[in-house]
Design an enzyme around this catalytic site. Structure first.
Site, PDB file in Angstrom:
ATOM      1  N   GLU A  52     -17.318  37.445  14.380  1.00  0.00           N
ATOM      2  CA  GLU A  52     -16.338  36.134  14.786  1.00  0.00           C
ATOM      3  C   GLU A  52     -15.237  36.842  16.005  1.00  0.00           C
ATOM      4  OE1 GLU A  52     -14.172  34.766  11.030  1.00  0.00           O
ATOM      5  OE2 GLU A  52     -12.607  34.678  12.760  1.00  0.00           O
ATOM      6  N   ARG A 100     -15.716  27.852  11.852  1.00  0.00           N
ATOM      7  CA  ARG A 100     -15.365  28.828  12.926  1.00  0.00           C
ATOM      8  C   ARG A 100     -15.423  27.756  14.705  1.00  0.00           C
ATOM      9  NH1 ARG A 100     -12.704  29.891   9.299  1.00  0.00           N
ATOM     10  NH2 ARG A 100     -12.680  32.236   8.244  1.00  0.00           N
ATOM     11  N   SER A 110     -11.507  39.260   9.640  1.00  0.00           N
ATOM     12  CA  SER A 110     -12.986  39.492   9.761  1.00  0.00           C
ATOM     13  C   SER A 110     -13.395  39.170  11.308  1.00  0.00           C
ATOM     14  CB  SER A 110     -13.433  37.960   9.128  1.00  0.00           C
ATOM     15  OG  SER A 110     -13.409  37.883   7.684  1.00  0.00           O
TER      16      SER A 110
HETATM   17  N1  EPU Z   1     -16.814  41.645  -1.165  1.00  0.00           N
HETATM   18  C1  EPU Z   1     -17.518  42.561  -1.120  1.00  0.00           C
HETATM   19  N2  EPU Z   1     -17.220  43.928  -0.607  1.00  0.00           N
HETATM   20  C2  EPU Z   1     -15.483  43.188  -0.034  1.00  0.00           C
HETATM   21  C3  EPU Z   1     -14.893  42.092   0.433  1.00  0.00           C
HETATM   22  C4  EPU Z   1     -15.824  41.511  -0.478  1.00  0.00           C
HETATM   23  O1  EPU Z   1     -18.354  42.854  -1.753  1.00  0.00           O
HETATM   24  O2  EPU Z   1     -15.130  44.756   0.653  1.00  0.00           O
HETATM   25  C5  EPU Z   1     -17.042  40.492  -1.845  1.00  0.00           C
HETATM   26  C6  EPU Z   1     -16.547  40.193  -3.069  1.00  0.00           C
HETATM   27  O3  EPU Z   1     -17.532  39.616  -3.840  1.00  0.00           O
HETATM   28  C7  EPU Z   1     -15.873  38.966  -2.856  1.00  0.00           C
HETATM   29  C8  EPU Z   1     -16.670  38.057  -1.014  1.00  0.00           C
HETATM   30  O4  EPU Z   1     -17.646  38.905  -0.800  1.00  0.00           O
HETATM   31  O5  EPU Z   1     -15.297  36.910  -3.502  1.00  0.00           O
HETATM   32  C9  EPU Z   1     -16.226  37.382  -0.200  1.00  0.00           C
HETATM   33  O6  EPU Z   1     -14.736  37.786   0.288  1.00  0.00           O
HETATM   34  P1  EPU Z   1     -13.538  37.467   0.367  1.00  0.00           P
HETATM   35  O7  EPU Z   1     -12.627  36.521  -0.903  1.00  0.00           O
HETATM   36  O8  EPU Z   1     -13.205  38.193   1.079  1.00  0.00           O
HETATM   37  O9  EPU Z   1     -13.398  36.263   1.995  1.00  0.00           O
HETATM   38  P2  EPU Z   1     -14.831  36.605   2.850  1.00  0.00           P
HETATM   39  O10 EPU Z   1     -16.006  36.079   3.211  1.00  0.00           O
HETATM   40  O11 EPU Z   1     -15.665  37.962   3.283  1.00  0.00           O
HETATM   41  C10 EPU Z   1     -13.727  34.699   4.407  1.00  0.00           C
HETATM   42  C11 EPU Z   1     -13.060  34.341   5.633  1.00  0.00           C
HETATM   43  C12 EPU Z   1     -11.794  35.170   5.883  1.00  0.00           C
HETATM   44  C13 EPU Z   1     -11.316  34.599   5.171  1.00  0.00           C
HETATM   45  C14 EPU Z   1     -11.468  35.016   3.529  1.00  0.00           C
HETATM   46  C15 EPU Z   1     -11.050  34.499   2.224  1.00  0.00           C
HETATM   47  C16 EPU Z   1     -14.918  34.638   7.592  1.00  0.00           C
HETATM   48  C17 EPU Z   1     -15.901  35.115   8.336  1.00  0.00           C
HETATM   49  N3  EPU Z   1     -14.308  35.386   7.009  1.00  0.00           N
HETATM   50  O12 EPU Z   1     -13.908  36.479   4.235  1.00  0.00           O
HETATM   51  O13 EPU Z   1     -11.447  34.731   7.212  1.00  0.00           O
HETATM   52  O14 EPU Z   1      -9.432  35.029   4.959  1.00  0.00           O
HETATM   53  O15 EPU Z   1     -12.721  34.125   3.627  1.00  0.00           O
HETATM   54  O16 EPU Z   1     -11.148  32.788   2.393  1.00  0.00           O
HETATM   55  O17 EPU Z   1     -15.504  33.035   7.265  1.00  0.00           O
HETATM   56  C18 EPU Z   1     -10.870  35.380   9.160  1.00  0.00           C
HETATM   57  O18 EPU Z   1     -11.710  34.727   9.941  1.00  0.00           O
HETATM   58  O19 EPU Z   1     -10.843  36.626  10.205  1.00  0.00           O
HETATM   59  C19 EPU Z   1     -10.866  35.816   8.172  1.00  0.00           C
HETATM   60  C20 EPU Z   1      -9.881  36.477   7.401  1.00  0.00           C
END
Ligand code: EPU
Length: 334
Positions: A330, A162, A233
């Site tokens: 972010e 980012r 996020s």
């Molecule tokens: N999880 C939880 N609780 C929740 C949601 C997720 O425990 O409420 C755990 C799950 O185990 C899941 C892991 O967290 O496997 C990761 O969650 P997710 O796949 O939703 O991805 P994230 O790391 O929370 C990042 C990016 C998103 C992007 C997703 C998918 C950042 C800050 N966020 O989220 O990007 O869409 O991966 O690749 O890096 C954004 O930047 O605005 C954004 C939405």
């Protein structure tokens, strides 16, 4: 002067978060000449400048902005072989949809991310194992200090998680970006949710449009749609040392993290907020934590910028107290 500078414009409708006060001055720019005029106007009046794209990652303060907000509305998409050049004001997903329909691969995992091409480049957006930087060939930017247009090749863009030179250096305004796509390339379908989607749907060799469909389905299930009242996020996934990760892993054996391969780990902030902080679904009036994705803060109606920030502060303090890890926003604060 060609451009129309508006005064005292409500900013909330220009952001997906839908909070915040007024811009003292506001200008929409359609090309680099407009942009230049807007910058001259700001310089003459000694105004600060804030560049706005789709407003999908911006949180406007309750006091608004006392300078000039420049909304980038520069349009245009052009193809040459496998390269697509898109102007900063194009909606990111229009570019992705179009590329997929032409069977050009490389950005399909970034389907339906809200915002503009400019925002996608500045933030180096990423999702489902892919980051924008991987396909960016070059970026054309206007340097407002030197008053010149410059082309940055990928290696000069200082891309990180980012992060980019365009985020760090406020004198650089993205005008367009060229993406190097491919007719054939290995799809990225190993990300947990994506893999599961194809297993559940018994698809072993997904086509390009099936990958886009998968991403659309996964995102719409987890994220508020339409993306109103949120900025996606709210926090970044914090990167910690292997030592810190190991001590957290002792205390929280289920912790979710990604090995960065350089003795650091990227922790899932969503997991921490959800399982350590138990914040998922919490509401403080109209400010809340999304019930399906704990990293997403939601304005459920009439929350103020201060209420959103106060909820964010509570979460940060709580996670810091319980894990020693300080979450970083972010979203960009105006
Ligand atoms: N999880 C939880 N609780 C929740 C949601 C997720 O425990 O409420 C755990 C799950 O185990 C899941 C892991 O967290 O496997 C990761 O969650 P997710 O796949 O939703 O991805 P994230 O790391 O929370 C990042 C990016 C998103 C992007 C997703 C998918 C950042 C800050 N966020 O989220 O990007 O869409 O991966 O690749 O890096 C954004 O930047 O605005 C954004 C939405």
């Amino acid at each position: 002067m060609n451009i129309h500078i508006e005064e005292n414009i409500k900013l909330a409708p220009f952001t997906t978060m839908r909070v915040g006060g007024n811009a003292r001055f506001f200008a929409r720019v359609n090309d680099v000449d407009d942009l230049n005029e807007a910058i001259i106007f700001a310089r003459e009046k000694s105004l600060q400048i804030f560049i706005l794209g789709g407003g999908s990652n911006t949180l406007v303060s309750g006091d608004g902005f006392s300078g000039l907000v420049i909304k980038i509305e520069i349009k245009g998409i052009a193809y040459k072989d496998n390269r697509v050049t898109a102007s900063a004001g194009e909606m990111w997903d229009d570019v992705v949809r179009d590329a997929v329909s032409r069977n050009l691969r490389g950005i399909e995992n970034l389907s339906i991310i809200p915002g503009t091409v400019g925002g996608a480049v500045v933030q180096n957006i990423g999702a489902y194992g892919v980051e924008a930087k991987e396909t960016i060939f070059s970026v054309e930017a206007f340097d407002i200090k030197k008053n010149e247009i410059k082309i940055f090749h990928r290696d000069e863009c200082e891309f990180g998680y980012r992060e980019s030179i365009f985020k760090k250096n406020k004198n650089l305004i993205v005008l367009s970006a060229t993406f190097e796509l491919a007719q054939h390339s290995t799809p990225h379908t190993d990300y947990e949710d994506v893999k599961k989607y194809f297993e559940d749907n018994e698809i072993s060799e997904p086509t390009l449009s099936q990958i886009r469909e998968a991403i659309v389905a996964i995102r719409t299930k987890k994220m508020p749609a339409p993306p109103v009242g949120t900025a996606g996020s709210f926090f970044k996934n914090p990167v910690v040392s292997a030592q810190k990760y190991n001590s957290l892993k002792n205390e929280f054996p289920e912790i979710k993290a990604y090995d960065q391969g350089d003795n650091t780990y990227k922790l899932s902030a969503a997991w921490l907020i959800d399982h350590v902080g138990k914040w998922r679904g919490t509401r403080r009036g109209d400010a809340g934590v999304h019930e399906k994705q704990a990293l997403i803060l939601v304005n459920y109606g009439n929350a103020s910028a201060e209420e959103m920030l106060s909820l964010a502060r509570e979460i940060k303090n709580d996670i810091k107290k319980k894990t020693g890890v300080m979450l970083e926003e972010e979203v960009v604060m105006m």
